[in-house]
Design an enzyme around this catalytic site. Structure first.
Site, PDB file in Angstrom:
ATOM      1  N   SER A   1      -2.824  -5.221 -15.600  1.00  0.00           N
ATOM      2  CA  SER A   1      -3.460  -6.502 -15.935  1.00  0.00           C
ATOM      3  C   SER A   1      -3.638  -6.715 -17.438  1.00  0.00           C
ATOM      4  O   SER A   1      -3.405  -7.832 -17.924  1.00  0.00           O
ATOM      5  CB  SER A   1      -4.806  -6.616 -15.221  1.00  0.00           C
TER       6      SER A   1
ATOM      7  N   TYR B   1       5.297  -2.086  -6.055  1.00  0.00           N
ATOM      8  CA  TYR B   1       6.151  -2.461  -7.185  1.00  0.00           C
ATOM      9  C   TYR B   1       6.527  -1.277  -8.074  1.00  0.00           C
ATOM     10  O   TYR B   1       7.344  -1.434  -8.990  1.00  0.00           O
ATOM     11  CB  TYR B   1       5.509  -3.563  -8.036  1.00  0.00           C
TER      12      TYR B   1
ATOM     13  N   GLY C   1       1.340  -3.059   8.651  1.00  0.00           N
ATOM     14  CA  GLY C   1       0.082  -2.549   8.112  1.00  0.00           C
ATOM     15  C   GLY C   1      -1.081  -3.455   8.448  1.00  0.00           C
ATOM     16  O   GLY C   1      -0.889  -4.600   8.901  1.00  0.00           O
ATOM     17  N   ALA C   2      -2.304  -2.920   8.223  1.00  0.00           N
ATOM     18  CA  ALA C   2      -3.495  -3.680   8.633  1.00  0.00           C
ATOM     19  C   ALA C   2      -4.679  -3.445   7.707  1.00  0.00           C
ATOM     20  O   ALA C   2      -5.820  -3.554   8.129  1.00  0.00           O
ATOM     21  CB  ALA C   2      -3.874  -3.312  10.070  1.00  0.00           C
ATOM     22  N   GLY C   3      -4.414  -3.154   6.449  1.00  0.00           N
ATOM     23  CA  GLY C   3      -5.506  -2.935   5.500  1.00  0.00           C
ATOM     24  C   GLY C   3      -5.947  -4.224   4.833  1.00  0.00           C
ATOM     25  O   GLY C   3      -5.706  -5.325   5.334  1.00  0.00           O
TER      26      GLY C   3
ATOM     27  N   ASP D   1      -5.251 -13.527  -4.946  1.00  0.00           N
ATOM     28  CA  ASP D   1      -4.153 -12.863  -4.250  1.00  0.00           C
ATOM     29  C   ASP D   1      -3.520 -13.797  -3.223  1.00  0.00           C
ATOM     30  O   ASP D   1      -2.299 -13.783  -3.027  1.00  0.00           O
ATOM     31  CB  ASP D   1      -4.653 -11.602  -3.534  1.00  0.00           C
TER      32      ASP D   1
ATOM     33  N   LYS E   1     -13.889  -5.239  -4.608  1.00  0.00           N
ATOM     34  CA  LYS E   1     -13.612  -6.599  -4.149  1.00  0.00           C
ATOM     35  C   LYS E   1     -14.655  -7.125  -3.163  1.00  0.00           C
ATOM     36  O   LYS E   1     -14.879  -8.332  -3.102  1.00  0.00           O
ATOM     37  CB  LYS E   1     -12.210  -6.673  -3.532  1.00  0.00           C
TER      38      LYS E   1
ATOM     39  N   THR F   1     -10.334  -4.835  -8.902  1.00  0.00           N
ATOM     40  CA  THR F   1      -9.497  -4.119  -7.960  1.00  0.00           C
ATOM     41  C   THR F   1     -10.396  -3.192  -7.155  1.00  0.00           C
ATOM     42  O   THR F   1     -11.621  -3.267  -7.231  1.00  0.00           O
ATOM     43  CB  THR F   1      -8.365  -3.374  -8.699  1.00  0.00           C
TER      44      THR F   1
ATOM     45  N   ASN G   1     -11.299 -10.990  -6.063  1.00  0.00           N
ATOM     46  CA  ASN G   1     -10.564 -10.260  -7.103  1.00  0.00           C
ATOM     47  C   ASN G   1     -10.678 -10.947  -8.464  1.00  0.00           C
ATOM     48  O   ASN G   1     -10.110 -10.465  -9.445  1.00  0.00           O
ATOM     49  CB  ASN G   1      -9.093 -10.110  -6.720  1.00  0.00           C
TER      50      ASN G   1
ATOM     51  N   GLY H   1       5.814  -6.336  -5.030  1.00  0.00           N
ATOM     52  CA  GLY H   1       4.428  -6.460  -5.428  1.00  0.00           C
ATOM     53  C   GLY H   1       4.274  -7.007  -6.833  1.00  0.00           C
ATOM     54  O   GLY H   1       3.226  -7.575  -7.172  1.00  0.00           O
TER      55      GLY H   1
END
Length: 277
Positions: A23, A221, A132-134, A109, A72, A68, A93, A242
């Protein structure tokens, strides 16, 4: 109104760990590109226990914060309000700091993911799959609520995760069906696949990528391409990384912090690619 170049203002990214964050490179590149020479953007290693004290110590020169993990959700009770977008996934975020001390949270995001897809020509899809499921998966669902007209199939590792994804779907107005992670290769038949797993999470699926594929959005990424993304490209499919999400969500943060809507996407992307070597 855009901030004047003579206004000394500060912004930063907070989290723990934070040394890996790109960032600062993105935002400082944007400041340089637009001549905002008195704007600075830093990083601070701040965990949940230190967050309240850090916020209390900020002076009027502060314009905004990027957050991050693990902050959050922890930040929400410390704010004066959050946007509907942030509330939809219970995650902030972005914190915009006002001169009078008020602090408001947002989630860039979600529009960042949508903007990244729009940039690659994906404006609508009649179905999609999520691997995925986060926390990132809930943001992906929120983004799909804006562009997907049909069913989203989420491939998950446990019944608890399945319940969570179905719950997010009900909350976000998305028709979600869950499936076992063992069948994750079936996701590849969808016109849009969003992989939200960490590095290495989909490597075992590479051999099952079919000859005909649609669009893959892999939120990793670094390193890039992932084995899944490389296989997808070999089949002629469209691939987003990403990094696309990172730069697009950062553009929205930049605009909120500075009030300046001049284009900075190219400068941010160039800075990110340079930082990654």
């Amino acid at each position: 109104m855009p901030a004047r170049a003579t206004d000394a203002r500060r912004a930063a990214v907070l989290g723990s760990p934070i040394a890996h964050s790109l960032s600062p490179q993105l935002h400082n590149a944007a400041y340089a590109a637009l001549g905002l020479h008195d704007w600075t953007y830093d990083r601070f290693d701040i965990d949940e226990a230190a967050l309240e004290g850090f916020l209390a110590g900020l002076g009027p020169e502060w314009a905004g914060l990027s957050l991050t993990m693990p902050l959050k959700r922890a930040v929400i009770p410390l704010l004066d309000g959050i946007t509907d977008t942030a509330a939809s996934v219970e995650a902030v975020n972005t914190v915009v700091l006002h001169p009078d001390g008020r602090k408001y949270g947002d989630n860039t995001d979600i529009p960042g993911l949508v903007a990244a897809l729009h940039e690659r020509g994906v404006e609508k899809t009649d179905s999609a799959a999520i691997l995925g499921a986060g926390a990132t998966a809930s943001s992906a669902l929120a983004a799909l609520s804006r562009i997907c007209t049909g069913e989203v199939v989420a491939y998950v590792r446990s019944e608890q995760r399945a319940d969570e994804m179905r719950g997010w779907g009900e909350r976000l107005g998305v028709r979600v069906r869950t499936a076992d992670w063992a069948d994750a290769a079936r996701a590849f038949a969808a016109p849009l696949v969003i992989s939200t797993t960490p590095k290495g999470g989909t490597d075992h699926l590479v051999a099952e990528v079919p000859q005909q594929v649609g669009t893959l959005f892999d939120v990793v990424y670094d390193p890039w391409p992932t084995p899944l993304a490389a296989a997808w490209q070999q089949r002629g499919g469209h691939v987003l990384s990403g990094l696309d999400l990172l730069v697009h969500q950062a553009v929205f943060q930049f605009e909120q912090f500075t009030g300046d809507r001049r284009p900075v996407l190219a400068a941010m992307r160039e800075a990110a690619l340079r930082a990654l070597g």
